[in-house]
Design a protein around this motif. Structure first.
Motif, PDB file in Angstrom:
ATOM      1  N   ASP A   1       0.856  -1.176   0.000  1.00  0.00           N
ATOM      2  CA  ASP A   1       0.000   0.000   0.000  1.00  0.00           C
ATOM      3  C   ASP A   1       0.901   1.238   0.000  1.00  0.00           C
ATOM      4  O   ASP A   1       1.687   1.451   0.923  1.00  0.00           O
ATOM      5  CB  ASP A   1      -0.870  -0.074   1.272  1.00  0.00           C
ATOM      6  CG  ASP A   1      -1.581   1.222   1.603  1.00  0.00           C
ATOM      7  OD1 ASP A   1      -1.562   2.148   0.776  1.00  0.00           O
ATOM      8  OD2 ASP A   1      -2.160   1.284   2.703  1.00  0.00           O
TER       9      ASP A   1
ATOM     10  N   GLY B   1       0.752   3.540   3.068  1.00  0.00           N
ATOM     11  CA  GLY B   1       1.501   2.998   4.206  1.00  0.00           C
ATOM     12  C   GLY B   1       2.987   3.281   4.073  1.00  0.00           C
ATOM     13  O   GLY B   1       3.652   3.671   5.042  1.00  0.00           O
TER      14      GLY B   1
ATOM     15  N   SER C   1      -9.430   2.327   6.086  1.00  0.00           N
ATOM     16  CA  SER C   1      -8.153   2.166   6.786  1.00  0.00           C
ATOM     17  C   SER C   1      -8.048   3.071   8.012  1.00  0.00           C
ATOM     18  O   SER C   1      -6.980   3.183   8.609  1.00  0.00           O
ATOM     19  CB  SER C   1      -6.999   2.422   5.807  1.00  0.00           C
ATOM     20  OG  SER C   1      -7.260   3.577   5.062  1.00  0.00           O
TER      21      SER C   1
ATOM     22  N   ARG D   1      -8.097   6.282   8.241  1.00  0.00           N
ATOM     23  CA  ARG D   1      -7.252   7.465   8.062  1.00  0.00           C
ATOM     24  C   ARG D   1      -8.118   8.707   7.937  1.00  0.00           C
ATOM     25  O   ARG D   1      -9.317   8.624   7.718  1.00  0.00           O
ATOM     26  CB  ARG D   1      -6.389   7.297   6.803  1.00  0.00           C
ATOM     27  CG  ARG D   1      -5.298   6.260   6.995  1.00  0.00           C
ATOM     28  CD  ARG D   1      -4.575   5.936   5.687  1.00  0.00           C
ATOM     29  NE  ARG D   1      -3.510   4.979   5.930  1.00  0.00           N
ATOM     30  CZ  ARG D   1      -3.178   4.002   5.104  1.00  0.00           C
ATOM     31  NH1 ARG D   1      -3.817   3.834   3.965  1.00  0.00           N
ATOM     32  NH2 ARG D   1      -2.189   3.167   5.406  1.00  0.00           N
TER      33      ARG D   1
END
Lengths: 199, 467
Positions: free
Chosen positions: A168, A171, B47, B49
């Protein structure tokens, strides 16, 4: 993102140049708010023609699209990548890709491989002679294998590593979050802000 | 060694750099619209975020929005869902949004500059390939996909491989009736739709310096049609004058500091470009496309080429397919091509100067019978300004339709579309098959040619109009 090491499948010849992303997926199909279900829109206008290569039964189930030069020019719509993936394609081969399309494909895990036009022509004629011909795209070795041929291709080490690990991007970037914060502290105060709203 | 303008901006935005990796660039401004953002916001939620810098983010509704009855709910339920999704996401993540009906609503690439939010030396991205428009201010601006939209939302940065540099030198003076649209169409015909691939284009030369900001935006806008992700022009006094006083322009001492920095943004005399292309402004004339990609163009007063005119096999095949799709005969004069619809608008040519230029041509004349002319201002502000100048009346008196702001028929995501077989003269940027509606045929033109074509019903320049 799914990790990509090597893929073997059958291939389909798309003998057209300058296939823009409006042809890959027309704007009318961009209204969905999900990443799935775009396969119906793939090459929608051309699929109305029974002669169009995607409608030819011998190429059913093909997972490698072999396209003419300048594939994916035009609009930045990542939906073009999703439509190809939703339809079942894992790899696209072409002599040249639109920049944004290429970038999108490598972010979303659709492997786009740049090959000399002579190689594309060679693959075209071989899969037109034998639609069951197996084509292997080996990312680890950076090689395409078909019939008795082996052709190497270029892809930078970083992108290859990222695709093979299925990493990802966000990330990876967030590993540098301290550098981002440090950069932000140094930004000049005259740099524009959208908030608060000024009128 | 000297640096190019694009390299200077690039270097000023590197957050992290390591051998064998793309540079991590800081993004000064992230523009958002309803079509390419929903999946990115979904990704953030999945995720856990958030948006790192809502204060460097700006959203507008433009691609799907209707250009009539904007006070009523959007009729197409799928378009409505997409617009509603943007509103919900903007509210949830604290992002500034200019919705349909708001005076600051409009095409995202028209709104940024008019608010003074687009400034020299910035990095600007948007999930839209025409983000290159903002390069007119000496900004590094380029289109990104939805995965990258999510990346910028989460980190305010993007990993980017360094592009190559192309200089396009346009020297000379444009003749009357020749516009910046003709420069860019002629350039794309010259270098092809793949000619700029992998490059950032810097447009230079005396012809560029002489252009207004809005005319420069038209050129940078279509960089992507030459295959380049970004195109830019060094900022100068024209740029500073355009920005000064706009709502988000720096003020007082901040203005002075900003201008001081902006004045350092030019390519050094010893900077090297990977490739140089020259174009002679003196010899240009109004330009139109005859085919189905923006590189398939020719001077308006010439004839439609035949496939056999092209030496290269790929170009020959493409021309043959294009002529068939466009329903055109090789070697007929372009000026004999009959048009059903004229579209004046888009992020390429939907600004106030474009509307003024077209209005001047059409004033006191009538749109030819059987021709529909759609005038769609690029933003609600442009529309308001045009009305203050009485331009709406000029268009309405001529028999044209005066619409609300948005992307409209440039890509036909809303109901403004061509019917199968219909042919348009369009001031937009793409003549792809079916772009303006399934089976529709598009000729790209300047606002002046659009207006003259509306009057005569065939592709025409203002010189073809009587008295």
């Amino acid at each position: 993102m799914k990790a990509f090491t090597s893929h073997t499948g059958t291939a389909i010849p798309l003998r057209r140049s300058n296939v823009d992303t409006d042809q890959i997926i027309p704007a009318q199909y961009l209204k969905r708010v999900t990443r799935s279900g775009f396969e119906d829109g793939l090459f929608n206008a051309w699929r109305q023609d029974p002669e169009f290569v995607l409608n030819q039964p011998q190429y059913k189930g093909a997972t490698i699209l072999v396209a003419g030069p300048d594939f994916g020019t035009g609009s930045s719509r990542e939906h073009a990548v999703w439509a190809l993936q939703n339809y079942g394609f894992e790899v696209v081969l072409s002599h040249r890709f639109g920049d944004i399309f290429r970038n999108n494909s490598l972010k979303a895990g659709l492997l786009t491989v740049i090959l000399p036009q002579e190689v594309i022509e060679d693959v075209w004629s071989r899969i037109e002679a034998d639609s069951a011909l197996a084509v292997t795209v080996d990312l680890e070795a950076r090689e395409i294998l078909f019939a008795d041929k082996k052709v190497t291709f270029e892809l930078d080490d970083y992108t290859r590593w990222r695709l093979m690990e299925g990493l990802d991007d966000i990330g990876l970037t967030l590993r540098n979050v301290e550098s981002i914060a440090r950069y932000e502290e140094k930004r000049p105060s005259y740099k524009v802000k959208t908030l608060p709203v000024r009128s | 060694m000297g640096k190019t303008l694009a390299e200077k901006i690039w270097n000023d935005h590197v957050v992290h750099s390591a051998a064998g990796e793309p540079d991590l660039l800081y993004i000064d401004l992230h523009l958002i619209h309803e079509v390419t953002s929903p999946q990115a916001f979904d990704g953030l939620r999945l995720s856990g975020r958030t948006v790192r810098r809502p204060d460097l983010t700006l959203a507008t509704e433009d691609h799907n929005t209707p250009t009539i009855d904007i006070d009523k709910p959007i009729a197409d339920p799928i378009s409505k869902l997409q617009v509603d999704t943007l509103r919900k996401n903007a509210a949830e993540f604290g992002i500034r949004l200019h919705s349909l009906g708001d005076i600051e609503q409009g095409i995202v690439h028209v709104v940024g500059p008019q608010l003074g939010i687009t400034q020299p030396g910035m990095t600007i991205v948007c999930g839209d390939s025409h983000t290159s428009t903002h390069g007119a201010f000496g900004a590094l601006a380029f289109g990104i996909g939805t995965s990258e939209v999510e990346h910028v939302l989460a980190t305010q940065t993007l990993p980017q491989a360094k592009p190559k540099m192309m200089a396009v030198n346009v020297e000379g003076t444009l003749r009357k009736g020749v516009t910046s649209k003709d420069i860019i169409l002629a350039l794309i015909a010259k270098i092809g739709t793949g000619g700029g691939q992998g490059y950032v284009i810097e447009y230079r030369g005396s012809a560029m310096r002489a252009l207004s900001m809005e005319a420069r935006m038209t050129i940078c806008n279509m960089s992507i049609e030459a295959g380049a992700r970004a195109g830019l022009i060094a900022p100068d006094q024209t740029t500073f004058d355009y920005i000064k006083g706009r709502s988000h322009a720096p003020e007082g001492e901040e203005w002075n500091r900003a201008v001081e920095y902006w004045k350092s943004l030019y390519s050094d005399s010893d900077a090297t470009f990977d490739v140089q292309v020259d174009l002679d402004a003196n010899s240009l004339s109004p330009f139109v496309t005859w085919g189905t990609n923006p590189g398939q163009g020719a001077p308006l007063d010439s004839i439609i080429p035949a496939p056999s005119d092209f030496a290269e096999e790929g170009a020959r095949n493409a021309a043959e397919r294009a002529l068939e799709y466009m329903g055109l005969q090789a070697h007929t004069p372009l000026k004999s091509v009959k048009i059903d619809t004229v579209f004046l608008g888009s992020c390429t040519n939907g600004r106030i100067e474009d509307l003024r230029a077209a209005a001047e041509v059409i004033k006191g004349r009538k749109v030819a019978s059987g021709v529909r002319m759609l005038v769609v201002p690029g933003s609600a502000r442009v529309r308001q300004q045009a009305q203050a100048e009485g331009l709406n009346k000029v268009f309405l008196d001529a028999g044209a339709e005066w619409r609300e702001a948005g992307c409209s028929m440039c890509l036909g995501m809303n109901p403004d579309q061509l019917k199968p077989g219909e042919r348009s003269a369009s001031t937009s940027n793409r003549n792809f098959e079916g772009r303006q509606g399934k089976g529709g045929r598009t000729h790209l033109v300047s606002p002046l040619v659009a207006a003259a074509t509306a009057v005569r019903g065939t592709l025409s320049s203002p010189d073809d109009l009587e008295g």
